[in-house]
Design a protein around this motif. Structure first.
Motif, PDB file in Angstrom:
ATOM      1  N   GLU A  36       5.439  -2.105   2.877  1.00 21.98           N
ATOM      2  CA  GLU A  36       5.978  -3.184   2.048  1.00 21.98           C
ATOM      3  C   GLU A  36       4.941  -3.679   1.039  1.00 21.98           C
ATOM      4  O   GLU A  36       5.285  -3.999  -0.101  1.00 21.98           O
ATOM      5  CB  GLU A  36       6.490  -4.317   2.941  1.00 21.98           C
ATOM      6  N   ALA A  37       3.658  -3.703   1.438  1.00 21.63           N
ATOM      7  CA  ALA A  37       2.603  -4.134   0.519  1.00 21.63           C
ATOM      8  C   ALA A  37       2.433  -3.131  -0.624  1.00 21.63           C
ATOM      9  O   ALA A  37       2.177  -3.512  -1.767  1.00 21.63           O
ATOM     10  CB  ALA A  37       1.286  -4.299   1.273  1.00 21.63           C
ATOM     11  N   ALA A  38       2.596  -1.834  -0.324  1.00 22.72           N
ATOM     12  CA  ALA A  38       2.381  -0.799  -1.339  1.00 22.72           C
ATOM     13  C   ALA A  38       3.572  -0.630  -2.267  1.00 22.72           C
ATOM     14  O   ALA A  38       3.412  -0.398  -3.471  1.00 22.72           O
ATOM     15  CB  ALA A  38       2.063   0.541  -0.665  1.00 22.72           C
ATOM     16  N   THR A  39       4.796  -0.763  -1.716  1.00 20.98           N
ATOM     17  CA  THR A  39       5.993  -0.454  -2.521  1.00 20.98           C
ATOM     18  C   THR A  39       6.733  -1.686  -3.017  1.00 20.98           C
ATOM     19  O   THR A  39       7.469  -1.603  -3.998  1.00 20.98           O
ATOM     20  CB  THR A  39       6.987   0.391  -1.695  1.00 20.98           C
ATOM     21  N   GLY A  40       6.576  -2.806  -2.316  1.00 17.18           N
ATOM     22  CA  GLY A  40       7.347  -3.987  -2.657  1.00 17.18           C
ATOM     23  C   GLY A  40       8.760  -3.941  -2.094  1.00 17.18           C
ATOM     24  O   GLY A  40       9.551  -4.850  -2.298  1.00 17.18           O
TER      25      GLY A  40
END
Length: 198
Positions: free
Chosen positions: A35-39
């Motif tokens: 979630e942090a990398a892709t949003g």
């Protein structure tokens, strides 16, 4: 990044949009980093449960073989770079254990083959186990020079002088700070810069 590899990034490495990161860790951290990398929200993929005990044991054996082979390669390079006979002996022991695991893996796979609808589907597992065993053999070959007392090539010696890392083998003593403590409790890597590889 744009087709170039950035290996062993450190704490000061800045990530940019478009970078592709390869991550290794436990399932527990996957959702957060995804979630942090892709949003985007992370959706857990459906993984079918193995219905055959022998097949499940074979898969467990491959995972263990993979982990042991990775450690063997790390230790083999360390044994060679730092001319450490003790570390080279650990590689030898790991390679022997991987050989034993492959033998058990083969038996479990053959037993499972009689109970799966299409035994040809097991070829991928067999190829993976064979490749993993080859990796552990290669690790042993890397470290064998140390076990035979062959001096490192001058280029290797120069690399050691340039390196800011070492590999050591230490036994945790009864009553020491690490006795009965987790690596997280003592923040070993954070506090010392040393990473436990096995």
């Amino acid at each position: 990044r744009a087709g170039d590899w950035v290996t062993n990034p450190d704490f000061e490495t800045t990530l940019e949009a478009g970078d592709v990161v390869l991550l290794r860790g436990t399932d527990e951290g996957l959702r957060e980093v995804y979630e942090a990398a892709t949003g985007d929200a992370y959706e857990v993929p459906d993984v079918p449960e193995p219905t055959i005990d022998d097949l499940e044991r074979a898969v467990d054996a491959i995972v263990l073989m993979k982990n042991m082979s990775e450690v063997a390669v790390d230790l083999a390079y360390g044994a060679m770079l730092f001319d450490s006979e003790g570390v080279a002996e650990e590689v030898n022991e790991l390679e022997a254990e991987v050989d034993q695991l492959q033998s058990r893996f083969e038996a479990w796979t053959l037993q499972a083959a009689s109970r799966v609808e299409d035994p040809v589907q097991l070829r991928g597992l067999v190829h993976l186990a064979t490749a993993t065993e080859v990796i552990s053999d290669a690790a042993l070959e890397i470290s064998e020079g140390v076990l035979r007392g062959i001096d490192a090539h001058p280029v290797v010696a120069a690399a050691v002088e340039e390196s800011d890392e070492i590999i050591v083998r230490v036994e945790v003593q009864d009553g020491s700070d690490l006795d009965s403590a987790t690596l997280a409790d003592r923040e070993v890597q954070t506090e010392t810069g040393m990473r436990v590889v096995a």
